[in-house]
Design a protein around this motif. Structure first.
Motif, PDB file in Angstrom:
ATOM      1  N   CYS A 185       0.921  -1.137  -0.024  1.00 42.76           N
ATOM      2  CA  CYS A 185       0.143  -0.101  -0.012  1.00 42.76           C
ATOM      3  C   CYS A 185       0.893   1.049  -0.098  1.00 42.76           C
ATOM      4  CB  CYS A 185      -0.686  -0.007   1.355  1.00 42.76           C
ATOM      5  SG  CYS A 185      -2.209  -1.114   1.257  1.00 42.76           S
ATOM      6  N   LEU A 186       0.394   2.195  -0.714  1.00 39.94           N
ATOM      7  CA  LEU A 186       1.213   3.664  -0.577  1.00 39.94           C
ATOM      8  C   LEU A 186      -0.043   4.800  -0.520  1.00 39.94           C
ATOM      9  CD1 LEU A 186       3.265   5.784  -1.346  1.00 39.94           C
ATOM     10  CD2 LEU A 186       2.956   5.093  -3.563  1.00 39.94           C
ATOM     11  N   THR A 187       0.275   5.569   0.589  1.00 39.62           N
ATOM     12  CA  THR A 187      -0.831   6.623   1.008  1.00 39.62           C
ATOM     13  C   THR A 187       0.127   7.880   0.743  1.00 39.62           C
ATOM     14  OG1 THR A 187      -1.763   5.171   2.585  1.00 39.62           O
ATOM     15  CG2 THR A 187      -2.200   7.655   2.900  1.00 39.62           C
ATOM     16  N   VAL A 188      -0.456   8.690  -0.036  1.00 43.07           N
ATOM     17  CA  VAL A 188       0.200  10.078  -0.134  1.00 43.07           C
ATOM     18  C   VAL A 188      -0.314  11.160   1.023  1.00 43.07           C
ATOM     19  CG1 VAL A 188       1.128  10.038  -2.424  1.00 43.07           C
ATOM     20  CG2 VAL A 188      -1.359  10.658  -2.028  1.00 43.07           C
ATOM     21  N   ALA A 189       0.324  11.537   2.095  1.00 42.61           N
ATOM     22  CA  ALA A 189       0.019  12.050   3.068  1.00 42.61           C
ATOM     23  C   ALA A 189       0.808  13.609   3.236  1.00 42.61           C
ATOM     24  CB  ALA A 189       0.125  11.401   4.235  1.00 42.61           C
ATOM     25  N   GLY A 190       1.227  14.091   2.339  1.00 42.69           N
ATOM     26  CA  GLY A 190       2.054  15.141   2.305  1.00 42.69           C
ATOM     27  C   GLY A 190       1.473  16.467   2.171  1.00 42.69           C
ATOM     28  N   GLY A 191       0.095  16.496   1.977  1.00 45.51           N
ATOM     29  CA  GLY A 191      -0.646  17.603   1.359  1.00 45.51           C
ATOM     30  C   GLY A 191      -0.650  18.659   2.882  1.00 45.51           C
ATOM     31  N   GLN A 243      -5.112   8.016  -1.372  1.00 43.07           N
ATOM     32  CA  GLN A 243      -5.061   9.714  -0.828  1.00 43.07           C
ATOM     33  C   GLN A 243      -5.295   9.320   0.783  1.00 43.07           C
ATOM     34  OE1 GLN A 243      -6.843  12.623  -3.345  1.00 43.07           O
ATOM     35  NE2 GLN A 243      -5.220  12.405  -4.516  1.00 43.07           N
ATOM     36  N   VAL A 244      -4.515  10.083   1.536  1.00 46.34           N
ATOM     37  CA  VAL A 244      -4.968  10.003   2.956  1.00 46.34           C
ATOM     38  C   VAL A 244      -6.514  10.398   3.257  1.00 46.34           C
ATOM     39  CG1 VAL A 244      -3.757  12.414   3.712  1.00 46.34           C
ATOM     40  CG2 VAL A 244      -3.636  10.542   5.081  1.00 46.34           C
ATOM     41  N   ASP A 245      -7.076  11.331   2.452  1.00 42.04           N
ATOM     42  CA  ASP A 245      -8.359  11.791   3.093  1.00 42.04           C
ATOM     43  C   ASP A 245      -9.348  10.952   2.534  1.00 42.04           C
ATOM     44  OD1 ASP A 245      -8.151  12.455   0.476  1.00 42.04           O
ATOM     45  OD2 ASP A 245      -7.769  14.541   0.831  1.00 42.04           O
ATOM     46  N   ASN A 246      -9.406   9.668   2.209  1.00 45.03           N
ATOM     47  CA  ASN A 246     -10.377   8.911   1.639  1.00 45.03           C
ATOM     48  C   ASN A 246     -10.373   7.615   2.566  1.00 45.03           C
ATOM     49  OD1 ASN A 246     -12.286   7.734   0.148  1.00 45.03           O
ATOM     50  ND2 ASN A 246     -10.665   7.166  -1.610  1.00 45.03           N
ATOM     51  N   PRO A 247     -11.081   7.646   3.579  1.00 37.53           N
ATOM     52  CA  PRO A 247     -10.901   6.239   4.443  1.00 37.53           C
ATOM     53  C   PRO A 247     -12.099   5.351   3.765  1.00 37.53           C
ATOM     54  CG  PRO A 247     -12.634   8.256   5.323  1.00 37.53           C
ATOM     55  CD  PRO A 247     -11.472   8.747   4.233  1.00 37.53           C
ATOM     56  N   LEU A 248     -12.656   5.532   2.896  1.00 37.22           N
ATOM     57  CA  LEU A 248     -13.697   4.690   2.130  1.00 37.22           C
ATOM     58  C   LEU A 248     -12.893   3.648   1.225  1.00 37.22           C
ATOM     59  CD1 LEU A 248     -16.729   4.028   2.665  1.00 37.22           C
ATOM     60  CD2 LEU A 248     -17.229   5.413   0.573  1.00 37.22           C
ATOM     61  N   VAL A 249     -11.728   3.918   0.818  1.00 31.90           N
ATOM     62  CA  VAL A 249     -11.112   3.172  -0.076  1.00 31.90           C
ATOM     63  C   VAL A 249     -10.494   1.884   0.277  1.00 31.90           C
ATOM     64  CG1 VAL A 249      -8.801   4.142   0.450  1.00 31.90           C
ATOM     65  CG2 VAL A 249      -9.257   3.592  -1.864  1.00 31.90           C
ATOM     66  N   PRO A 250     -10.871   0.791  -0.493  1.00 30.06           N
ATOM     67  CA  PRO A 250     -10.344  -0.625  -0.001  1.00 30.06           C
ATOM     68  C   PRO A 250      -8.728  -0.279  -0.389  1.00 30.06           C
ATOM     69  CG  PRO A 250     -11.813  -0.627  -1.977  1.00 30.06           C
ATOM     70  CD  PRO A 250     -11.587   0.845  -1.719  1.00 30.06           C
ATOM     71  N   VAL A 251      -7.976  -0.554   1.022  1.00 26.35           N
ATOM     72  CA  VAL A 251      -6.422  -0.451   0.807  1.00 26.35           C
ATOM     73  C   VAL A 251      -6.042  -1.240  -0.077  1.00 26.35           C
ATOM     74  CG1 VAL A 251      -6.470   0.504   3.233  1.00 26.35           C
ATOM     75  CG2 VAL A 251      -6.353  -2.073   2.823  1.00 26.35           C
ATOM     76  N   VAL A 252      -6.486  -2.640  -0.286  1.00 19.95           N
ATOM     77  CA  VAL A 252      -6.034  -3.279  -1.621  1.00 19.95           C
ATOM     78  C   VAL A 252      -7.335  -3.767  -2.147  1.00 19.95           C
ATOM     79  CG1 VAL A 252      -3.704  -3.983  -0.747  1.00 19.95           C
ATOM     80  CG2 VAL A 252      -5.692  -5.243  -0.075  1.00 19.95           C
ATOM     81  N   ASN A 253      -7.432  -3.808  -3.518  1.00 20.43           N
ATOM     82  CA  ASN A 253      -8.669  -4.167  -4.066  1.00 20.43           C
ATOM     83  C   ASN A 253      -8.282  -5.368  -4.898  1.00 20.43           C
ATOM     84  OD1 ASN A 253     -10.616  -4.401  -6.047  1.00 20.43           O
ATOM     85  ND2 ASN A 253     -11.076  -2.082  -5.985  1.00 20.43           N
ATOM     86  N   MET A 295       3.814   8.598   2.445  1.00 23.28           N
ATOM     87  CA  MET A 295       4.747   9.614   2.138  1.00 23.28           C
ATOM     88  C   MET A 295       4.168  10.838   2.765  1.00 23.28           C
ATOM     89  SD  MET A 295       5.365  11.399  -1.689  1.00 23.28           S
ATOM     90  CE  MET A 295       4.129  12.382  -1.837  1.00 23.28           C
ATOM     91  N   THR A 296       5.137  11.642   3.351  1.00 19.54           N
ATOM     92  CA  THR A 296       4.886  12.940   3.915  1.00 19.54           C
ATOM     93  C   THR A 296       5.500  14.043   3.102  1.00 19.54           C
ATOM     94  OG1 THR A 296       6.791  12.858   5.266  1.00 19.54           O
ATOM     95  CG2 THR A 296       5.052  11.593   6.122  1.00 19.54           C
ATOM     96  N   SER A 297       5.285  15.226   3.662  1.00 24.79           N
ATOM     97  CA  SER A 297       6.122  16.343   3.266  1.00 24.79           C
ATOM     98  C   SER A 297       7.324  16.606   4.455  1.00 24.79           C
ATOM     99  CB  SER A 297       5.409  17.522   2.920  1.00 24.79           C
ATOM    100  OG  SER A 297       5.224  17.976   4.246  1.00 24.79           O
TER     101      SER A 297
END
Ligand code: UTP
Length: 459
Positions: free
Chosen positions: A97-103, A237-247, A151-153
């Motif tokens: 899994c890869l989450t972009v959380a640098g925004g 993206q970090v702001d979408n908790p509904l997403v299946p982390v793996v599909n 990923m963070t900033s």
């Protein structure tokens, strides 16, 4: 600190001599060393002076996609085959899994990293906890490790890592997590001069989620993936908790098509919904931002009345590791920049009241145009997209919580549970990864009915 004479000369040649006055600061000197002075004037000319006005290609067409509901036997078979392949991939530990959380989460107006926002409608579970618990359950289900790349900033790296550390890595193994930092980009004033936020520093901001790809290489993440045998990256993206982390279906379809990069598409709710539009031009897939798609195209319709440009992007991708390796092989990656006019605090103007310059960001979806093979798969919005951009209204904390509750209630109803009015529940993501898990949980708890007014975390 003295700047090397060549660096001084390069800065002068790039028309940025105003910076030299401050160059005795070691921090600033370090920032100046990291800039590509040769390409800067071209960048400024293109994106600041000329605003890089987008021209819409004449051959622009809506992108084809694999539909949510198969239209015929062959699509049905392909879907089943893809799903089985996806499960196989997950069972063999070939996905991460890869989450972009640098925004910067400016619209949400939340000071801490967005991932630490308590989104759980009943529990107050944070965004990061949703993903962590769901990953833990997926590992258990598929019987193989799933590493999580976050990923963070530079601005929120420390706060993000502290959050995980203080909460015992949210129940995950420490070595299952890999934090890495995206690059930065200097802000540019309307006069084409790089802005200083203090005498010690340029006004720097994260370089956009497009920075993910290069940061994966520079951080050693790609290397680690290779060592672990990870071939597929599940990106969200970090702001979408509904997403299946793996599909499994999405990963399997990507693998079956031997795609470099794939994308989920959602049917837009209206012609001007604020989602990027999947298009084809020059034989390749491209996403055109909603603000760039001319109204006559956005509103154009098929003979049956449906929107021609129906496909919106929720920013959910599967990316092949090998593709990221190829793109970044030279240690750099040239994605186009997107400009945003912003109020940028500077030494001259600490609290600007109107935009005073430009921030440049790159977007990950621009890599689709560089891919040899791509796949677009239609997704079900109610099952995968609840963005938390604003406190209230559209794409907000409120709408996200409503969608999380609705998804969990749907799962329980499908498991045979009677749901009365005014019920607010949350299924624990640690127990429920998918519909099958919800059936199992309802059975274990002998759950038959949720009486009117129930408010509870289940599982
Ligand atoms: P958004 O474009 O919604 O930006 O990011 P944001 O910073 O979260 O929110 P606003 O626009 O300031 O209100 C979409 C996703 O891309 C990540 C964000 O963390 C979010 O998951 N992102 C964005 C990065 O990781 N880095 C960036 O430089 C920009």
């Amino acid at each position: 600190m003295n700047l090397a004479p060549e660096l001084r000369a390069a800065i002068e040649k790039a028309g940025q001599s105003h910076l030299l006055e401050y160059a005795s600061s070691p921090l600033l000197a370090k920032q100046l060393e990291a800039i590509d002075w040769e390409s800067l004037p071209g960048l400024i000319e293109r994106y600041v002076v000329n605003k890089n006005a987008m021209t819409i290609p004449e051959d622009l067409q809506p992108a084809p996609y694999f539909p949510l509901v198969p239209r015929n036997r062959s699509e049905e078979e392909k879907k089943a085959q893809a799903e089985a392949l996806g499960v196989e991939i997950l069972k063999s530990g070939k996905a991460a899994c890869l989450t972009v959380a640098g925004g910067q989460g400016t619209r949400l107006g939340f000071d801490a990293p967005k991932g630490t926002y308590p989104i759980g409608p009943v529990s107050g579970r944070t965004l990061f906890e949703y993903f962590a618990q769901s990953i833990a359950r997926a590992e258990e289900k598929f019987g193989a490790p799933i590493r999580w790349y976050v990923m963070t900033s530079a601005l929120n790296r420390e706060a993000t890592e502290n959050f995980f550390r203080e909460r015992d890595y949210l129940g995950l193994r420490k070595d299952q997590l890999f934090f890495f930092t995206q690059g930065t980009m200097p802000a540019i004033g309307y006069d084409g001069k790089l802005l200083l936020s203090s005498p010690d520093s340029l006004a720097l901001s994260p370089d956009g989620h497009g920075g993910t790809l290069l940061a994966l290489r520079k951080s050693g993440a790609l290397e680690q993936m290779k060592k672990d045998g990870v071939e597929y990256i599940s990106y969200f993206q970090v702001d979408n908790p509904l997403v299946p982390v793996v599909n499994p279906l999405f990963i399997g379809m990507h693998a079956l098509e031997e795609a470099d990069m794939s994308a989920i598409m959602l049917a837009k709710t209206n012609p001007f919904e604020k989602l990027g539009n999947f298009c084809v031009t020059g034989g390749h897939l491209e996403i055109i931002e909603y603000s760039d798609l001319p109204a006559e195209l956005a509103e154009s319709r098929n003979p049956d009345g449906s929107l021609r440009f129906i496909s919106g992007s929720p920013a959910i991708h599967v990316i092949s590791r090998a593709f990221v390796e190829k793109l970044t092989a030279a240690g750099k990656l040239e994605l186009p920049w997107h400009r945003a006019d912003k109020k940028i605090p500077t030494i001259a103007e600490p609290k600007p009241e109107a935009p005073n310059g430009v921030k440049l960001e790159s977007f990950i979806f621009d890599a689709l145009a560089l891919a040899g093979k791509t796949l677009v798969l239609e997704g079900d919005r109610a099952e995968m997209f609840a963005p938390t951009k604003n406190p209230t209204g559209v794409d907000s904390v409120e709408s996200c919580r409503e969608m999380l509750i609705a998804r969990d209630l749907r799962r329980l109803r499908a498991a045979g549970v009677t749901v009365e009015e005014n019920v607010k529940i949350e299924l624990s993501p640690r127990k429920v990864f998918d519909d099958e898990d919800a059936v199992q949980l309802a059975k274990e708890l002998k759950l038959e009915k949720l009486p009117r007014g129930t408010e509870a975390v289940i599982g």
